[in-house]
Design a protein around this motif. Structure first.
Motif, PDB file in Angstrom:
ATOM      1  N   VAL A  66       0.745  -1.129   0.111  1.00  0.00           N
ATOM      2  CA  VAL A  66       0.011  -0.085  -0.107  1.00  0.00           C
ATOM      3  C   VAL A  66       0.806   1.298   0.253  1.00  0.00           C
ATOM      4  O   VAL A  66       0.506   2.340  -0.723  1.00  0.00           O
ATOM      5  N   HIS A  67       1.944   1.233   0.854  1.00  0.00           N
ATOM      6  CA  HIS A  67       2.922   2.427   0.823  1.00  0.00           C
ATOM      7  C   HIS A  67       4.011   2.665  -0.490  1.00  0.00           C
ATOM      8  O   HIS A  67       4.900   2.360  -0.254  1.00  0.00           O
ATOM      9  N   THR A  68       3.171   2.892  -1.545  1.00  0.00           N
ATOM     10  CA  THR A  68       4.010   3.206  -2.834  1.00  0.00           C
ATOM     11  C   THR A  68       4.651   4.255  -2.631  1.00  0.00           C
ATOM     12  O   THR A  68       4.706   4.971  -1.690  1.00  0.00           O
ATOM     13  N   ASP A  69       5.778   4.388  -3.534  1.00  0.00           N
ATOM     14  CA  ASP A  69       6.313   5.756  -3.767  1.00  0.00           C
ATOM     15  C   ASP A  69       5.311   6.869  -3.987  1.00  0.00           C
ATOM     16  O   ASP A  69       5.675   7.971  -3.273  1.00  0.00           O
ATOM     17  N   ALA A  70       4.403   6.781  -4.721  1.00  0.00           N
ATOM     18  CA  ALA A  70       3.574   7.925  -4.959  1.00  0.00           C
ATOM     19  C   ALA A  70       2.855   8.219  -3.507  1.00  0.00           C
ATOM     20  O   ALA A  70       2.711   9.464  -3.257  1.00  0.00           O
ATOM     21  N   VAL A  71       2.501   7.366  -2.794  1.00  0.00           N
ATOM     22  CA  VAL A  71       1.731   7.603  -1.503  1.00  0.00           C
ATOM     23  C   VAL A  71       2.618   8.166  -0.329  1.00  0.00           C
ATOM     24  O   VAL A  71       2.510   9.152   0.009  1.00  0.00           O
ATOM     25  N   LYS A  72       3.890   7.677  -0.313  1.00  0.00           N
ATOM     26  CA  LYS A  72       4.893   8.295   0.266  1.00  0.00           C
ATOM     27  C   LYS A  72       5.366   9.566  -0.165  1.00  0.00           C
ATOM     28  O   LYS A  72       5.579  10.455   1.020  1.00  0.00           O
ATOM     29  N   ALA A  73       5.186   9.807  -1.338  1.00  0.00           N
ATOM     30  CA  ALA A  73       5.854  11.364  -1.772  1.00  0.00           C
ATOM     31  C   ALA A  73       4.331  12.290  -1.436  1.00  0.00           C
ATOM     32  O   ALA A  73       4.785  13.579  -0.921  1.00  0.00           O
ATOM     33  N   ALA A  74       3.299  11.894  -1.496  1.00  0.00           N
ATOM     34  CA  ALA A  74       2.151  12.475  -1.314  1.00  0.00           C
ATOM     35  C   ALA A  74       2.173  12.904   0.287  1.00  0.00           C
ATOM     36  O   ALA A  74       1.862  13.914   0.673  1.00  0.00           O
ATOM     37  N   TYR A  75       2.343  11.917   1.098  1.00  0.00           N
ATOM     38  CA  TYR A  75       2.508  12.075   2.487  1.00  0.00           C
ATOM     39  C   TYR A  75       3.434  13.012   2.870  1.00  0.00           C
ATOM     40  O   TYR A  75       3.311  14.055   4.038  1.00  0.00           O
ATOM     41  N   ALA A  76       4.612  13.062   2.186  1.00  0.00           N
ATOM     42  CA  ALA A  76       5.875  13.765   2.691  1.00  0.00           C
ATOM     43  C   ALA A  76       5.480  15.523   2.195  1.00  0.00           C
ATOM     44  O   ALA A  76       5.773  16.244   3.003  1.00  0.00           O
ATOM     45  N   ALA A  77       4.777  15.591   1.094  1.00  0.00           N
ATOM     46  CA  ALA A  77       4.207  16.930   0.782  1.00  0.00           C
ATOM     47  C   ALA A  77       3.186  17.353   1.647  1.00  0.00           C
ATOM     48  O   ALA A  77       3.328  18.506   2.011  1.00  0.00           O
ATOM     49  N   HIS A  78       2.510  16.397   2.224  1.00  0.00           N
ATOM     50  CA  HIS A  78       1.421  17.070   3.308  1.00  0.00           C
ATOM     51  C   HIS A  78       2.008  17.318   4.336  1.00  0.00           C
ATOM     52  O   HIS A  78       1.752  18.434   5.166  1.00  0.00           O
ATOM     53  N   LEU A  79       3.051  16.832   4.575  1.00  0.00           N
ATOM     54  CA  LEU A  79       3.952  17.083   5.900  1.00  0.00           C
ATOM     55  C   LEU A  79       4.537  18.477   5.958  1.00  0.00           C
ATOM     56  O   LEU A  79       4.519  19.346   6.894  1.00  0.00           O
ATOM     57  N   ALA A  80       5.063  18.443   4.636  1.00  0.00           N
ATOM     58  CA  ALA A  80       5.778  19.723   4.531  1.00  0.00           C
ATOM     59  C   ALA A  80       4.760  21.107   4.492  1.00  0.00           C
ATOM     60  O   ALA A  80       5.256  21.938   4.927  1.00  0.00           O
TER      61      ALA A  80
END
Length: 84
Positions: A66-80
């Motif tokens: 479930v934690h694909t690179d796209a999901v991880k990138a979107a989450y990192a952008a959300h945190l930023a």
């Protein structure tokens, strides 16, 4: 004499929110002579950026799927975005 045993089981694993958090419910079951006499629950959440080495193999497999690179990138952008 009665025999008491304690068993811990991950009895529910859910994927929640747009960032695909993995919510894990763990049941602690107390049995007397094989008959359940008590059950308590605890939960923890695994975020896309979490270290999953301490998780069960089942939870690790779900995270890896479930934690694909796209999901991880979107989450990192959300945190930023939250830091602004």
């Amino acid at each position: 004499m009665a025999t008491l045993t304690e068993e811990t089981v991950e009895d529910k694993i859910e994927i929640v929110s747009e960032h695909k958090f993995i919510q894990v419910r763990t049941a602690t079951v107390i049995k007397r002579d094989g008959v359940e006499i008590s059950r308590g629950y605890s939960r923890h959440v695994v975020a896309p950026d979490a270290d999953i080495t301490g998780e069960s193999t089942e939870v690790q497999a779900i995270c890896n799927a479930v934690h694909t690179d796209a999901v991880k990138a979107a989450y990192a952008a959300h945190l930023a975005a939250q830091e602004i």
